[in-house]
Design a protein around this motif. Structure first.
Motif, PDB file in Angstrom:
ATOM      1  N   HIS A  74       0.560  -1.396  -0.020  1.00  0.00           N
ATOM      2  CA  HIS A  74      -0.324  -0.037   0.173  1.00  0.00           C
ATOM      3  C   HIS A  74       0.913   1.346   0.329  1.00  0.00           C
ATOM      4  O   HIS A  74       2.164   0.983  -0.350  1.00  0.00           O
ATOM      5  CB  HIS A  74      -1.371   0.157   1.227  1.00  0.00           C
ATOM      6  CG  HIS A  74      -0.601  -0.055   2.596  1.00  0.00           C
ATOM      7  ND1 HIS A  74       0.721  -0.886   2.885  1.00  0.00           N
ATOM      8  CD2 HIS A  74      -0.567   0.770   3.650  1.00  0.00           C
ATOM      9  CE1 HIS A  74       0.825  -0.551   4.221  1.00  0.00           C
ATOM     10  NE2 HIS A  74       0.166   0.432   4.219  1.00  0.00           N
ATOM     11  N   HIS A  76       1.053   4.005   1.839  1.00  0.00           N
ATOM     12  CA  HIS A  76       1.533   4.795   2.985  1.00  0.00           C
ATOM     13  C   HIS A  76       3.589   5.469   2.998  1.00  0.00           C
ATOM     14  O   HIS A  76       3.868   3.656   3.029  1.00  0.00           O
ATOM     15  CB  HIS A  76       0.977   4.372   4.340  1.00  0.00           C
ATOM     16  CG  HIS A  76      -0.015   4.626   4.429  1.00  0.00           C
ATOM     17  ND1 HIS A  76      -1.174   2.954   5.104  1.00  0.00           N
ATOM     18  CD2 HIS A  76      -1.020   5.173   3.736  1.00  0.00           C
ATOM     19  CE1 HIS A  76      -2.242   3.986   5.627  1.00  0.00           C
ATOM     20  NE2 HIS A  76      -1.748   4.888   4.434  1.00  0.00           N
ATOM     21  N   ASP A  78       5.494   5.022   5.264  1.00  0.00           N
ATOM     22  CA  ASP A  78       6.386   4.195   5.405  1.00  0.00           C
ATOM     23  C   ASP A  78       6.666   2.641   5.113  1.00  0.00           C
ATOM     24  O   ASP A  78       7.637   2.004   5.084  1.00  0.00           O
ATOM     25  CB  ASP A  78       6.195   3.760   7.979  1.00  0.00           C
ATOM     26  CG  ASP A  78       4.489   2.906   7.641  1.00  0.00           C
ATOM     27  OD1 ASP A  78       3.938   3.420   6.860  1.00  0.00           O
ATOM     28  OD2 ASP A  78       4.163   2.368   8.191  1.00  0.00           O
ATOM     29  N   HIS A  79       6.027   2.218   3.712  1.00  0.00           N
ATOM     30  CA  HIS A  79       5.794   1.351   3.268  1.00  0.00           C
ATOM     31  C   HIS A  79       6.310   1.618   1.924  1.00  0.00           C
ATOM     32  O   HIS A  79       7.236   0.882   0.667  1.00  0.00           O
ATOM     33  CB  HIS A  79       4.583   0.819   3.148  1.00  0.00           C
ATOM     34  CG  HIS A  79       4.489  -0.141   4.394  1.00  0.00           C
ATOM     35  ND1 HIS A  79       4.230  -1.141   4.713  1.00  0.00           N
ATOM     36  CD2 HIS A  79       3.733   1.115   5.737  1.00  0.00           C
ATOM     37  CE1 HIS A  79       3.276  -1.605   5.939  1.00  0.00           C
ATOM     38  NE2 HIS A  79       3.312   0.488   6.409  1.00  0.00           N
ATOM     39  N   HIS A 149      -7.976  -0.686   6.419  1.00  0.00           N
ATOM     40  CA  HIS A 149      -6.916   0.324   6.488  1.00  0.00           C
ATOM     41  C   HIS A 149      -7.694   1.485   5.548  1.00  0.00           C
ATOM     42  O   HIS A 149      -7.935   1.350   4.489  1.00  0.00           O
ATOM     43  CB  HIS A 149      -5.156  -0.495   5.743  1.00  0.00           C
ATOM     44  CG  HIS A 149      -4.295   0.487   6.552  1.00  0.00           C
ATOM     45  ND1 HIS A 149      -3.750   0.024   7.848  1.00  0.00           N
ATOM     46  CD2 HIS A 149      -3.303   0.697   5.853  1.00  0.00           C
ATOM     47  CE1 HIS A 149      -2.928   1.104   7.273  1.00  0.00           C
ATOM     48  NE2 HIS A 149      -2.118   1.387   6.871  1.00  0.00           N
ATOM     49  N   ASP A 170      -0.312  -4.105   6.954  1.00  0.00           N
ATOM     50  CA  ASP A 170      -0.852  -3.750   7.636  1.00  0.00           C
ATOM     51  C   ASP A 170      -2.532  -4.020   7.555  1.00  0.00           C
ATOM     52  O   ASP A 170      -3.251  -3.398   6.156  1.00  0.00           O
ATOM     53  CB  ASP A 170      -1.255  -1.254   7.592  1.00  0.00           C
ATOM     54  CG  ASP A 170       0.471  -1.478   8.155  1.00  0.00           C
ATOM     55  OD1 ASP A 170       0.957  -2.079   8.934  1.00  0.00           O
ATOM     56  OD2 ASP A 170       0.891  -0.376   7.720  1.00  0.00           O
ATOM     57  N   HIS A 201      -4.806  -0.876  12.627  1.00  0.00           N
ATOM     58  CA  HIS A 201      -3.904  -1.505  12.765  1.00  0.00           C
ATOM     59  C   HIS A 201      -4.243  -2.669  13.568  1.00  0.00           C
ATOM     60  O   HIS A 201      -4.921  -2.760  14.047  1.00  0.00           O
ATOM     61  CB  HIS A 201      -2.546  -0.997  13.746  1.00  0.00           C
ATOM     62  CG  HIS A 201      -2.394   0.064  12.435  1.00  0.00           C
ATOM     63  ND1 HIS A 201      -1.192   0.093  11.223  1.00  0.00           N
ATOM     64  CD2 HIS A 201      -1.996   1.812  12.562  1.00  0.00           C
ATOM     65  CE1 HIS A 201      -0.826   0.718  10.453  1.00  0.00           C
ATOM     66  NE2 HIS A 201      -1.026   2.107  11.239  1.00  0.00           N
TER      67      HIS A 201
HETATM   68 ZN   LIG Z   1      -0.120   1.373   6.281  1.00  0.00          ZN
END
Ligand SMILES: [Zn+2]
Ligand SMILES: [Zn+2]
Length: 259
Positions: A74, A76, A78-79, A149, A170, A201
Motif C-alpha cells: 500500500h 503509506h 513507511d512502506h 486500512h 497493515d 492496525h
Molecule cells: Zn499503512
C-alpha cells in the motif's frame, strides 16, 4: 573445472522492522521493507524510507540493480517512500528497461506515490487486486483479501523452499484474515501493543488471535510502533510462544530467514 549445479538459497531479509510514523521518523528501527530472493529472482516488498541505504549497508550487500520486481502492499510512506529511487535503481538509472512494479491502483492515481518520472523505466506496472495471482519469472505470489486500512492494501502469499508464507500487511483485525492467510509461516505487521479502537492496525492481541487460529509452524512479528517497541517485541514473542506452544519470533533489522 566442471561447473557444479548449485542450488541457490532462497531467503527473506528484513531491511526494516519499523511500523507507523514515530518509529519510522526517529528510525528507532529501520524502515527498508523486505528483500526476497527466490526462484532466481530478487523482489523488494514495501521499500520504506532508507530502503536504498539499507541495501547498501547490508552484509552481504544487496544490489538494487539486481532487482526483478518491487511490490507495494500500500501507498503509506513507511512502506512506499523509497519506491521511486528503487525503481530508478532496478532499471539502472532508467537506462535499462526491466523489472515489474506491482502496486494497488491508488498508488498511481491522484497524488501518486509513484512519480510520472519513472513510469517508463520498468518493463511494466501491474495493478494489484484482491485474491489474485502474479508472477515474476518462476516466482509466484498471491494477494489476500483487501485489508481494512485507510488506503487500498493487500497482504501477500508466496512460497520459499517448501514453505508457504504470508506477509500480513497493515490492517484492522477482521476474522476473514484467518482463512485468507493459512500458511506455514506468517509474518504479521503488529503496530500496537494494546488495542487502539478506531485506528486500523493490528495490536498484539490481534496477532495472538491470528496465530492461535492459523496455527502456523512459525509466526514472525514485525512493523513495530512505539508501544510495541517499549514493550520489547522479543519478550512479547517469547511469552506468546510459551502461551500458545507455537514458534513465535520478533523480527529485527537485518534478520534473514533462509529456506
Ligand atoms: Zn499503512
Ligand atoms: Zn505501516
Amino acid at each position: 573445472m566442471p561447473k557444479t549445479k548449485q542450488k541457490l538459497t532462497e531467503f527473506i531479509k528484513f531491511l526494516g522492522t519499523a511500523g507507523a510514523r514515530f518509529v519510522m521518523i526517529k528510525q528507532l528501527r529501520a524502515s527498508g521493507g523486505l528483500w526476497i530472493s527466490a526462484q532466481g529472482k530478487n523482489i523488494l516488498v514495501d521499500p520504506g524510507p532508507g530502503s536504498i541505504v539499507r541495501c547498501a549497508s547490508s552484509r552481504p550487500k544487496l544490489d538494487p540493480t539486481s532487482l526483478d520486481a518491487i511490490i507495494l502492499t500500500h501507498r503509506h510512506l513507511d512502506h512506499a517512500n523509497d519506491i521511486n529511487v528503487m525503481i530508478e535503481a532496478m532499471t539502472e538509472g532508467g537506462f535499462k528497461k526491466k523489472g515489474i512494479v506491482f502496486c494497488p491502483k491508488d498508488a498511481l492515481e491522484e497524488d501518486p506515490i509513484i512519480l510520472k518520472h519513472v513510469y517508463n523505466f520498468p518493463e511494466r506496472f501491474e495493478v494489484l487486486k484482491e485474491k489474485s495471482k502474479y508472477r515474476v519469472g518462476d516466482f509466484e505470489f498471491e494477494t489476500g483479501i483487501r485489508h481494512i486500512h485507510p488506503c487500498e492494501t493487500y497482504g501477500l502469499k508466496f512460497k520459499l523452499g517448501d514453505r508457504s508464507i504470508s506477509f500480513i500487511a497493515d490492517t484492522k483485525y477482521f476474522k476473514e484474515l484467518i482463512d485468507c492467510y493459512k500458511t506455514d509461516i506468517i509474518i504479521i505487521c503488529v503496530v500496537f501493543f494494546e488495542p487502539r479502537p478506531g485506528i486500523d492496525h493490528l495490536c498484539l492481541l490481534d496477532a495472538q488471535e491470528l496465530i492461535t487460529a492459523i496455527n502456523p509452524k512459525q509466526a514472525i512479528l514485525t512493523h513495530f510502533g512505539m508501544t510495541m517497541l517499549k514493550s520489547k517485541p522479543h519478550i512479547q514473542a517469547e511469552e506468546l510462544k510459551k502461551r500458545l506452544g507455537i514458534d513465535v519470533v520478533a523480527a529485527y533489522d537485518g534478520m534473514t530467514l533462509e529456506f
